[in-house]
Design a protein around this motif. Structure first.
Motif, PDB file in Angstrom:
ATOM      1  N   GLY A   1      26.946  61.843  25.510  1.00 11.77           N
ATOM      2  CA  GLY A   1      25.670  61.860  24.822  1.00 11.77           C
ATOM      3  C   GLY A   1      25.126  60.491  24.504  1.00 11.77           C
ATOM      4  N   THR A   2      25.558  59.463  25.265  1.00 12.40           N
ATOM      5  CA  THR A   2      25.097  58.102  25.002  1.00 12.40           C
ATOM      6  C   THR A   2      24.672  57.404  26.288  1.00 12.40           C
ATOM      7  OG1 THR A   2      27.295  57.102  25.243  1.00 12.40           O
ATOM      8  CG2 THR A   2      26.672  57.879  23.048  1.00 12.40           C
ATOM      9  N   THR A   3      23.977  56.280  26.106  1.00 11.20           N
ATOM     10  CA  THR A   3      23.543  55.413  27.201  1.00 11.20           C
ATOM     11  C   THR A   3      24.018  53.996  26.917  1.00 11.20           C
ATOM     12  OG1 THR A   3      21.595  56.727  27.757  1.00 11.20           O
ATOM     13  CG2 THR A   3      21.531  54.408  28.365  1.00 11.20           C
ATOM     14  N   SER A   4      24.501  53.311  27.947  1.00 13.94           N
ATOM     15  CA  SER A   4      24.903  51.906  27.825  1.00 13.94           C
ATOM     16  C   SER A   4      24.075  51.070  28.786  1.00 13.94           C
ATOM     17  CB  SER A   4      26.389  51.730  28.143  1.00 13.94           C
ATOM     18  OG  SER A   4      27.195  52.306  27.148  1.00 13.94           O
ATOM     19  N   VAL A   5      23.505  49.980  28.281  1.00 13.06           N
ATOM     20  CA  VAL A   5      22.722  49.063  29.105  1.00 13.06           C
ATOM     21  C   VAL A   5      23.459  47.736  29.164  1.00 13.06           C
ATOM     22  CG1 VAL A   5      20.511  47.901  29.411  1.00 13.06           C
ATOM     23  CG2 VAL A   5      20.585  50.207  28.453  1.00 13.06           C
ATOM     24  N   ILE A   6      23.716  47.258  30.382  1.00 13.22           N
ATOM     25  CA  ILE A   6      24.495  46.040  30.591  1.00 13.22           C
ATOM     26  C   ILE A   6      23.619  45.002  31.268  1.00 13.22           C
ATOM     27  CG2 ILE A   6      26.540  45.059  31.699  1.00 13.22           C
ATOM     28  CD1 ILE A   6      27.638  48.007  31.695  1.00 13.22           C
ATOM     29  N   GLY A   7      23.298  43.937  30.550  1.00 16.47           N
ATOM     30  CA  GLY A   7      22.545  42.844  31.148  1.00 16.47           C
ATOM     31  C   GLY A   7      23.402  42.098  32.153  1.00 16.47           C
ATOM     32  N   LEU A   8      22.854  41.785  33.303  1.00 24.90           N
ATOM     33  CA  LEU A   8      23.612  41.170  34.386  1.00 24.90           C
ATOM     34  C   LEU A   8      23.334  39.677  34.455  1.00 24.90           C
ATOM     35  CD1 LEU A   8      23.057  43.894  37.125  1.00 24.90           C
ATOM     36  CD2 LEU A   8      24.955  43.690  35.500  1.00 24.90           C
ATOM     37  N   SER A   9      24.392  38.918  34.692  1.00 23.22           N
ATOM     38  CA  SER A   9      24.274  37.463  34.791  1.00 23.22           C
ATOM     39  C   SER A   9      23.724  37.067  36.151  1.00 23.22           C
ATOM     40  CB  SER A   9      25.649  36.811  34.588  1.00 23.22           C
ATOM     41  OG  SER A   9      26.194  37.148  33.328  1.00 23.22           O
ATOM     42  N   ASP A  10      23.069  35.913  36.189  1.00 22.38           N
ATOM     43  CA  ASP A  10      22.541  35.406  37.451  1.00 22.38           C
ATOM     44  C   ASP A  10      23.651  34.898  38.363  1.00 22.38           C
ATOM     45  OD1 ASP A  10      19.989  35.953  36.595  1.00 22.38           O
ATOM     46  OD2 ASP A  10      19.641  33.928  35.822  1.00 22.38           O
ATOM     47  N   LYS A  11      24.722  34.367  37.767  1.00 21.40           N
ATOM     48  CA  LYS A  11      25.798  33.779  38.555  1.00 21.40           C
ATOM     49  C   LYS A  11      27.159  34.253  38.074  1.00 21.40           C
ATOM     50  CE  LYS A  11      23.412  29.513  39.924  1.00 21.40           C
ATOM     51  NZ  LYS A  11      23.494  28.028  39.974  1.00 21.40           N
ATOM     52  N   SER A  12      28.138  34.157  38.984  1.00 20.60           N
ATOM     53  CA  SER A  12      29.530  34.436  38.666  1.00 20.60           C
ATOM     54  C   SER A  12      30.385  33.449  39.446  1.00 20.60           C
ATOM     55  CB  SER A  12      29.903  35.881  39.047  1.00 20.60           C
ATOM     56  OG  SER A  12      31.279  36.125  38.836  1.00 20.60           O
ATOM     57  N   GLY A  13      31.203  32.678  38.746  1.00 22.31           N
ATOM     58  CA  GLY A  13      32.027  31.687  39.419  1.00 22.31           C
ATOM     59  C   GLY A  13      31.221  30.607  40.101  1.00 22.31           C
ATOM     60  N   GLY A  14      30.023  30.319  39.590  1.00 23.49           N
ATOM     61  CA  GLY A  14      29.183  29.281  40.167  1.00 23.49           C
ATOM     62  C   GLY A  14      28.333  29.719  41.326  1.00 23.49           C
ATOM     63  N   SER A  15      28.410  30.985  41.748  1.00 21.64           N
ATOM     64  CA  SER A  15      27.626  31.492  42.876  1.00 21.64           C
ATOM     65  C   SER A  15      26.686  32.596  42.400  1.00 21.64           C
ATOM     66  CB  SER A  15      28.551  32.023  43.974  1.00 21.64           C
ATOM     67  OG  SER A  15      27.807  32.405  45.118  1.00 21.64           O
ATOM     68  N   VAL A  16      25.566  32.739  43.074  1.00 20.08           N
ATOM     69  CA  VAL A  16      24.559  33.737  42.693  1.00 20.08           C
ATOM     70  C   VAL A  16      25.089  35.145  42.914  1.00 20.08           C
ATOM     71  CG1 VAL A  16      22.248  34.619  43.200  1.00 20.08           C
ATOM     72  CG2 VAL A  16      22.681  32.159  43.228  1.00 20.08           C
ATOM     73  N   VAL A  17      24.877  36.016  41.935  1.00 20.62           N
ATOM     74  CA  VAL A  17      25.282  37.418  42.052  1.00 20.62           C
ATOM     75  C   VAL A  17      24.238  38.173  42.867  1.00 20.62           C
ATOM     76  CG1 VAL A  17      25.760  39.552  40.804  1.00 20.62           C
ATOM     77  CG2 VAL A  17      26.539  37.364  39.876  1.00 20.62           C
ATOM     78  N   VAL A  18      24.676  38.840  43.942  1.00 23.65           N
ATOM     79  CA  VAL A  18      23.756  39.562  44.831  1.00 23.65           C
ATOM     80  C   VAL A  18      24.003  41.069  44.832  1.00 23.65           C
ATOM     81  CG1 VAL A  18      23.414  37.580  46.335  1.00 23.65           C
ATOM     82  CG2 VAL A  18      25.282  39.183  46.814  1.00 23.65           C
ATOM     83  N   GLY A  19      25.043  41.519  44.152  1.00 23.25           N
ATOM     84  CA  GLY A  19      25.328  42.949  44.125  1.00 23.25           C
ATOM     85  C   GLY A  19      26.481  43.267  43.198  1.00 23.25           C
TER      86      GLY A  19
END
Length: 585
Positions: free
Chosen positions: A522-540
């Motif tokens: 009965g709940t919703t979770s919203v997760i903000g995503l970072s632009d980078k991980s380990g110094g590289s751009v997150v694409v998926g």
């Protein structure tokens, strides 16, 4: 020329560069009150000089006819000999029964995985270009990009994969086909990925990956479009979809100032014949031009839905094809007078069912929404649930809304009756601001999609999005992201308790550490995503869920702007499939 960037695990990716896409085709007269009664159809193709199926038809035809004649003569001889054999065998006792072997399961060969991506948003042909540069329908800031991700097998081997045109012409290579396929070792999987970025995008494309170890490759691709001026101002995003022969699209609108263009793409080598079933507020719409639409191999056919169903403020489209499988999207845009009201791709959702769930339903301040909806031309600038009932039986639909802190009551009670064969809309005005998961259920099969709106002032830019109903999340769903803008994952658990696991995929082909999120029912979770991980751009991201049913979507936006787009998380790639086979005589 489009800029192409590709990278497989271990390689260093190039720096993505946004390039303005060329101005689109010209569209309808802005704010026109009437539309032509005839269907406006445009067919485009990117076929190369090498035509498909170029074998000589004449010689094959003659050989086929010769084979038929020879077969008839042979049949006569066999029958003549069989007559004598009957007399000889009539005195031999027949066996007491047939012999049958044990039923076994045979492996179904895994085929090539495909994701078909539409072209960037474009004005429909015939748009009148005004002399006032401040209100020009053609955007000078339009930008588009395709981001594709292909996941490895558990041993870290990325399958051979590429991006092509609809006609099969090479656009970019994602990963070369491996010489061998290593067997996964005991222990946790070692995942990697192949990544490609194409910007700008100028035509429909196909992302494809070969099977590995007789298992379907896992791929995902995202097409994004954005503009800050012109009639198509706003943000639109869609996941490239696997072709099929049956799809439903909700949220289309052909009322004054609204433009809905259906794009049907055929990436196969077989012609497709497409029939459209249209449903509106008063029932099914009989449109003579909606049946027998031929979509040649390697082409896209575009249909302005106002030519088939003019003046429909709530329109559901059922796309069925015979022959080649197709991928379908609707480019929906809004123009309120001379003020742009947003643009979005409408993608297929889950098929007719007794339960439909939509995630990523973001609602703004209810007071501001109510004030905006009271202004002329803004009646559809409010969050809403659209329901279509394809059968003849009326559906009583119970709607429930789950927020971050639990279930929220819907002001009108959350129960709506929809007549069979019609489309209805339940406005969600009055619901407190927040992010929600929306669940709808009924004893009668139906379809549903949720509208999300951004912007609360009539004199400023507004935008909208549609979140189609989606399937329950399982293991290893792969999602692709635009490389720019605000990005978040929205998960909902209507009942029970579930756990979501997500791991980032970066532009250098690496899969990062997974994070677990435990969610109560009965709940919703919203997760903000970072632009980078380990110094590289997150694409998926690689997303998995366990426990009770979990549903998810991606929500995109732009900092300081009202842009919004929502994409449901697609089904995961199919594993090794088997079919029962019995042999006997």
């Amino acid at each position: 020329m489009s800029e192409v960037q590709t990278n497989v695990s271990g390689e260093s990716p190039g720096t993505p560069e946004n390039t303005k896409s060329p101005a689109g085709d010209r569209g309808e007269a802005r704010g026109s009150g009437k539309r032509s009664g005839s269907s406006k159809i445009r067919s485009s193709t990117s076929r190369g000089s090498n035509s498909r199926g170029s074998n000589s038809r004449g010689s094959n035809s003659r050989g086929s006819n010769k084979g038929v004649i020879t077969g008839v003569v042979s049949a006569v001889v066999i029958l003549a000999a069989g007559g004598a054999a009957v007399t000889a065998t009539a005195m031999v006792p027949e066996p007491s029964g047939g012999t049958t072997t044990d039923i076994r399961e045979a492996d179904v060969p895994a085929g090539r995985s495909l994701g078909v991506c539409p072209e960037p948003a474009r004005l429909v042909s015939g748009t009148v270009v005004g002399t006032d540069a401040d209100f020009s329908p053609v955007s000078t800031t339009a930008a588009s990009a395709l981001n594709a991700v292909v996941l490895s097998n558990p041993a870290g081997t990325v399958p051979g994969s590429n991006v092509t045109s609809l006609a099969g012409e090479a656009v970019a290579e994602i990963a070369k086909a491996p010489a061998t396929t290593p067997t996964p070792t005991v222990g946790p999987p070692v995942l990697a990925a192949g990544v490609a970025t194409i910007s700008p995008v100028t035509s429909p494309t196909v992302v494809g990956a070969e099977a590995l170890g007789n298992e379907q490759a896992s791929l995902a691709a995202n097409l994004s479009y954005s503009a800050t001026d012109g009639d198509l101002r706003g943000l639109a995003s869609t996941q490239c979809q696997s072709p099929g022969n049956d799809a439903w699209l909700l949220g289309a609108n052909t009322a004054v100032g609204r433009t809905a263009v259906l794009n049907v793409s055929n990436a196969s080598e077989t012609p497709a014949t497409v029939n459209l079933e249209l449903y509106g507020y008063e029932g099914q719409i009989q449109a003579p031009g909606a049946r027998g639409l031929l979509v040649a191999p390697g082409t896209t056919r575009s249909v302005n839905l106002a030519g088939l169903a003019p003046g429909e403020s709530q329109l559901a489209v059922h796309v069925r094809s015979t022959g080649g499988p197709v991928a379908s999207t609707i480019q929906q845009s809004v123009l309120r007078g001379i003020a742009p009201g947003g643009v979005e791709y409408l993608s297929p959702g889950a098929g007719p069912s007794n339960l439909q769930v939509m995630s990523g339903v973001d609602i703004q301040d209810p007071g501001a929404i109510k004030a905006l909806a009271g202004k002329s031309g803004f009646a559809d600038a409010v969050p809403a649930l659209q329901i279509a009932v394809p059968g003849s039986t009326d559906a009583v639909v119970q709607v429930r809304l789950y927020g971050v802190n639990g279930e929220r009551k819907i002001p009108n009670g959350g129960v709506v009756t929809v007549k069979g064969g019609t489309v209805a809309t339940l406005n969600l005005d009055g619901v407190p601001a927040g992010s929600y998961t929306l669940s709808a259920s009924s004893d009668v099969s139906f379809l549903a999609s949720a509208r999300i709106t951004r912007g609360a002032k009539a004199e400023e830019a507004t935008d909208f999005a549609w979140s189609p109903s989606s399937a329950r999340l399982g293991s290893q769903h792969l999602v692709a992201l635009p490389r720019e803008g605000q990005r978040s994952l929205s998960f909902g658990v209507p009942d029970g308790r579930g756990t979501v696991t997500y791991a980032p995929v970066t532009a250098d082909g690496k899969v990062g550490k997974a994070v677990d999120v435990d969610m109560s029912g009965g709940t919703t979770s919203v997760i903000g995503l970072s632009d980078k991980s380990g110094g590289s751009v997150v694409v998926g991201y690689v997303v998995s869920a366990s426990g009770d049913p979990v549903f998810g979507a991606l929500v995109f936006g732009r900092q300081g702007r009202t842009d919004v787009s929502v994409v449901a998380i697609q089904d995961a790639a199919a594993g090794l499939e088997k079919v029962p086979v019995s042999v006997g005589y």
